[in-house]
Design an enzyme around this catalytic site. Structure first.
Site, PDB file in Angstrom:
ATOM      1  N   HIS A 264       0.761  -1.254   0.012  1.00  0.00           N
ATOM      2  CA  HIS A 264       0.006   0.060  -0.014  1.00  0.00           C
ATOM      3  C   HIS A 264       0.865   1.173   0.057  1.00  0.00           C
ATOM      4  O   HIS A 264       0.741   2.039  -0.803  1.00  0.00           O
ATOM      5  CB  HIS A 264      -1.047   0.053   1.034  1.00  0.00           C
ATOM      6  N   GLU A 265       1.753   1.312   0.854  1.00  0.00           N
ATOM      7  CA  GLU A 265       2.601   2.366   0.999  1.00  0.00           C
ATOM      8  C   GLU A 265       3.652   2.653  -0.093  1.00  0.00           C
ATOM      9  O   GLU A 265       3.817   3.762  -0.738  1.00  0.00           O
ATOM     10  CB  GLU A 265       3.346   2.269   2.306  1.00  0.00           C
ATOM     11  N   HIS A 268       1.420   4.721  -2.901  1.00  0.00           N
ATOM     12  CA  HIS A 268       1.829   5.859  -2.841  1.00  0.00           C
ATOM     13  C   HIS A 268       3.057   6.481  -3.160  1.00  0.00           C
ATOM     14  O   HIS A 268       3.182   7.428  -3.959  1.00  0.00           O
ATOM     15  CB  HIS A 268       1.674   6.512  -1.085  1.00  0.00           C
ATOM     16  N   GLU A 294      -5.075   8.145  -2.552  1.00  0.00           N
ATOM     17  CA  GLU A 294      -5.448   6.739  -1.866  1.00  0.00           C
ATOM     18  C   GLU A 294      -5.947   5.884  -3.156  1.00  0.00           C
ATOM     19  O   GLU A 294      -5.831   4.673  -3.059  1.00  0.00           O
ATOM     20  CB  GLU A 294      -6.624   7.072  -0.987  1.00  0.00           C
TER      21      GLU A 294
END
Ligand SMILES: [Zn+2]
Length: 499
Positions: A264-265, A268, A294
């Site tokens: 997930h990170e 980003h 997001e």
């Protein structure tokens, strides 16, 4: 695309970027490796740096100069877009009297401190007066916006987190979420549950860290530009075009938590790294909205990181590091990764129930904004909504209304962007899967096919376009939340053998 600014303006953005880089460094350091006793001095330094940046930008002479400069720039140019975005941001806060702003900062600090204590003690009553005061103060700040029309405070807050969004747009979006997902979640809850106990076995943290490194290597993260460290609540911090810091948290008995938060990170991080390098330091990077960001982290986490092809490719490494995974098949593993179970805590929610956690917060925020929320009854209102939408009821305020820190910092209007981001991701993924063979790319270790598609179609634009514009241009059709709900219906109907 190189941007050419007047020397005074280039000097302004260089200076702000310098303050920004210093602040990011101190912030990330504090939440990763800094010894606790240095916190007071670090906070003081952050406050001074942000005041210097604020004074520089908000100086009336500077604002007048920027306004003049904006008029000289040719319409349709990226330079004009950048300058207009900065001015619009500055004008949001510029008319706020200094004492009103200072009182707000004070209320925010008090509220954050009170929230930490209240959460520890599971005591909403203690937090209540701080929250009420802060939310009133935050709503009051929006009345100084040149766009305030007497009643659009929540619209202004929503727009602040994702340009172009307002209550009317979000109402329509959440109507679809409710209509389509509530019956689906009910069916999933009635189906035979998937046993996930294997995933929660104790697993060595050093080995988990080794696996996170392998995940980054598989996704072809450039170690020259991305650095992974550990923290309490995972976040990503953007230093510059060539330096992004990501964090994760290893729990001995929650292997999946760290693995998926790393993915997930990195989503980003990848977004930031692939924005046109010539936009570095400008609003065309800093102005990227929350739903936009997001959408990219969830794209990687949900559509790539939870897919069978992804785990098929990672399986040999996984078994090498944790030999007990040899006892489960890739299919069983992927079923466990995608299981859905109604829960009380948003940050631990699965992909299917997650948007309902957001819906609940959205409904409460609307009451905060129109003044109809009874703060005495907030824990009960919260619990009733959880019972209504997810069939679970918190036993205390810690696992209920006090779980998230957003409201304690006056951030209302932020939550809805999380759910919208997931829906943007689904519409982008649908198109990517038409353009390239995603499974083949993953199984053959050609992750660059995915990152290149994202760079070309989404990332490089930064904030020069809104994510809504990008989604609609790339997919060739209007944004439609049904694409997201249909994707979830399809996925969970197969997983739980629903008819
Ligand atoms: Zn995120």
């Amino acid at each position: 695309m190189k941007l050419n600014f007047e020397p005074f303006y280039q000097n302004l953005i260089d200076t702000l970027a310098a303050y920004g880089l210093a602040s990011s460094t101190i912030y990330t350091d504090q939440y990763t490796i800094a010894p606790r006793k240095g916190a007071a001095r670090a906070n003081e330094t952050l406050a001074i740096l942000s005041r210097l940046a604020f004074e520089l930008e908000n100086d009336p002479e500077m604002i007048a100069k920027i306004r003049d400069y904006e008029k000289q720039l040719p319409d349709g140019s990226l330079e004009k877009k950048e300058v207009s975005m900065r001015l619009e941001n500055l004008e949001e806060t510029n008319a706020i009297p200094a004492d009103v702003y200072q009182a707000h900062v004070q209320a925010r600090g008090d509220s954050e401190t009170a929230w930490h204590k209240a959460k520890e003690d599971a005591d909403y009553e203690y937090f209540k007066p701080f929250l009420k005061k802060l939310i009133e103060s935050r709503l009051n700040l929006t009345t100084y916006s040149p766009r305030f029309d007497g009643s659009n405070q929540y619209d202004l807050l929503l727009d602040g987190f994702e340009k172009g969004m307002n209550q009317k747009e979000y109402d329509a979006f959440f109507d679809v979420i409710q209509e389509e997902l509530i019956p689906l979640i009910a069916k999933v809850q009635a189906a035979k549950p998937i046993d996930t106990s294997f995933m929660n076995k104790e697993r060595d943290i050093q080995k988990q860290a080794e696996f996170s490194k392998d995940l980054l290597a598989f996704m072809q993260a450039d170690p020259g530009r991305v650095y992974l460290s550990t923290t309490e609540h995972p976040f990503t911090n953007f230093y510059s075009h060539n330096d992004v810091r990501i964090t994760t948290h290893y729990y001995p008995n929650q292997f999946l938590s760290a693995a998926l938060s790393t993915v997930h990170e990195y989503g980003h991080a990848l977004y930031h790294l692939q924005i046109d390098g010539d936009f570095d330091k400008t609003m065309l990077v800093d102005g990227v909205g929350c739903a936009a960001h997001e959408s990219q982290s969830r794209f990687l986490e949900n559509h790539v990181g939870r897919s069978k092809a992804f785990w098929k490719a990672m399986y040999p490494k996984l078994v090498e590091i944790f030999p007990d995974f040899a006892s489960v098949s890739v299919d069983e593993l992927v079923d466990m990764i995608n299981t859905s179970k109604a829960s009380l805590v948003r940050t631990e929610a699965d992909e299917l129930t997650y948007p309902l956690h957001i819906l609940i917060r959205y409904q409460i925020e609307k009451m905060m904004a129109d003044g109809s929320l009874d703060y005495d009854k907030l824990p009960e209102i919260w619990a009733n909504l959880y019972e209504k939408y997810l069939g679970v009821r918190p036993q205390n305020d810690r696992e209920g209304v006090l779980q998230d820190m957003h409201w304690s910092g006056g951030e209302i209007g932020y939550f809805p962007s999380y759910a919208l981001g997931s829906a943007y991701a689904a519409q982008l993924y649908e198109k990517m899967a038409q353009d390239i063979d995603v499974e083949e790319a993953l199984e053959s270790g050609h992750f660059e096919k995915i990152t290149q598609w994202l760079e070309e179609n989404v990332h490089r634009y930064g904030a020069s376009k809104t994510m809504r514009e990008i989604v609609e241009e790339v997919s060739g059709k209007p944004f439609d939340p049904h694409i997201y709900t249909n994707y979830l219906k399809d996925k969970y109907s197969k997983l739980y053998h629903l008819d």
